[in-house]
Design a protein around this motif. Sequence first.
Motif, PDB file in Angstrom:
ATOM      1  N   UNK A   1     -16.356 -17.763  22.349  1.00 24.40           N
ATOM      2  CA  UNK A   1     -16.822 -18.245  23.650  1.00 24.40           C
ATOM      3  C   UNK A   1     -15.735 -18.929  24.470  1.00 24.40           C
ATOM      4  N   UNK A   2     -14.703 -19.460  23.832  1.00 20.73           N
ATOM      5  CA  UNK A   2     -13.714 -20.258  24.547  1.00 20.73           C
ATOM      6  C   UNK A   2     -13.981 -21.742  24.336  1.00 20.73           C
ATOM      7  N   UNK A   3     -13.433 -22.558  25.221  1.00 24.24           N
ATOM      8  CA  UNK A   3     -13.594 -23.998  25.060  1.00 24.24           C
ATOM      9  C   UNK A   3     -13.950 -24.624  26.409  1.00 24.24           C
ATOM     10  N   UNK A   4     -15.004 -25.418  26.487  1.00 24.27           N
ATOM     11  CA  UNK A   4     -15.398 -25.998  27.773  1.00 24.27           C
ATOM     12  C   UNK A   4     -14.435 -27.088  28.218  1.00 24.27           C
ATOM     13  N   UNK A   5     -14.187 -27.147  29.511  1.00 27.14           N
ATOM     14  CA  UNK A   5     -13.306 -28.165  30.072  1.00 27.14           C
ATOM     15  C   UNK A   5     -14.139 -29.254  30.737  1.00 27.14           C
ATOM     16  N   UNK A   6     -13.625 -30.481  30.685  1.00 23.81           N
ATOM     17  CA  UNK A   6     -14.324 -31.581  31.377  1.00 23.81           C
ATOM     18  C   UNK A   6     -14.380 -31.293  32.869  1.00 23.81           C
ATOM     19  N   UNK A   7     -15.549 -31.408  33.449  1.00 23.40           N
ATOM     20  CA  UNK A   7     -15.707 -31.089  34.873  1.00 23.40           C
ATOM     21  C   UNK A   7     -14.819 -31.962  35.746  1.00 23.40           C
ATOM     22  N   UNK A   8     -14.642 -33.227  35.361  1.00 22.62           N
ATOM     23  CA  UNK A   8     -13.864 -34.154  36.194  1.00 22.62           C
ATOM     24  C   UNK A   8     -12.406 -33.720  36.342  1.00 22.62           C
ATOM     25  N   UNK A   9     -11.874 -33.035  35.329  1.00 21.20           N
ATOM     26  CA  UNK A   9     -10.467 -32.614  35.371  1.00 21.20           C
ATOM     27  C   UNK A   9     -10.215 -31.649  36.527  1.00 21.20           C
ATOM     28  N   UNK A  10     -11.240 -30.911  36.919  1.00 19.11           N
ATOM     29  CA  UNK A  10     -11.084 -29.892  37.958  1.00 19.11           C
ATOM     30  C   UNK A  10     -11.042 -30.473  39.365  1.00 19.11           C
TER      31      UNK A  10
END
Length: 326
Positions: free
Chosen positions: A135-144
Amino acid sequence: KTDSSVEFSWIGTKNGPEKFLIENDGIRFFSIVTARFPRYISIEWIFLPFRFFVACMQSFVILARERPQLIASAGGYTSVPVVLIAWALGIPSWIHQSDVLPVMTNRLLAPFASIITVAWKETLDAFPKSKTHLIGNPVRASVLHGSRERAMKLFAIDESKLTVLVFGGGSGARWLNHTMKDIWKDLSRFANVIHVTGKGKGSGNESSVAHHYHVAESLAEEMKDALAHADLVVCRAGTGTITELAALHKAAILIPLPHHAQVANAAAVSSGSLVLDQNKITSEDVLNEIRLLLVDDARRTKMGESMSSLLKTDVATEMIELWKRT
């Protein structure tokens, strides 16, 4: 969190670093004793059976009372008694393997998990095929949502120079800090430098902001702005770090911790980054590699694009759909 009717609880350790962050987000926090098995000779081996029994009893009380619909785990020691008790109570569980090399706890819990997700194709064969998903790895939304403009003000950026962000996480910061102590004066002559040393690991150069070298023990909300402005990142190779680099299309010099899972992580993204062996380089080598990358805009752009293609990070919705089917 996309559904306001969904409630979350967190099971961790009483003095764990995550407790403050979790409670600060309004999530209920429950603690159990730590029952870990060090891979080196330790007095903890003697007390492990007793501590594990207590952790299982505490997990039973929490899960029997709360009756969650799903247990989610990423491989910490705390997850072992929780997932085992959840299995015994008929509560489904999901485990996520973020590093390339499977951690011991996830290998142990795989037979008891309802669903397993992995971040890397190299890891797929380590778990039962019938319930494992790449699936991959989720990124923290705030980083974007970092801002170059905010970073310019926060870090006194000289617009005529490119910006290098250096950070090492926890135990990985010491070597990088030592290296920066050797090269910061030369580096700051041709680049803005933002150096995050880690708490209690100050480099001794904290008064150097006037030389385009901004040093801080830690960055909280400001980290997303530092990443947004960085033209090059020098860091370790933890999966969380690699995930953020991939999401932001950042060129990076990765220096994985020797004899650590980070070595395999770095190898998996070696075509999208410059990977250096800590045991085979000097501070001067690091300075020279930074210099070469800063003068090669096309190479940095290609590295960022390649890094982004190597790890899928926009996976939150896909994860939720998997959970719903569990």
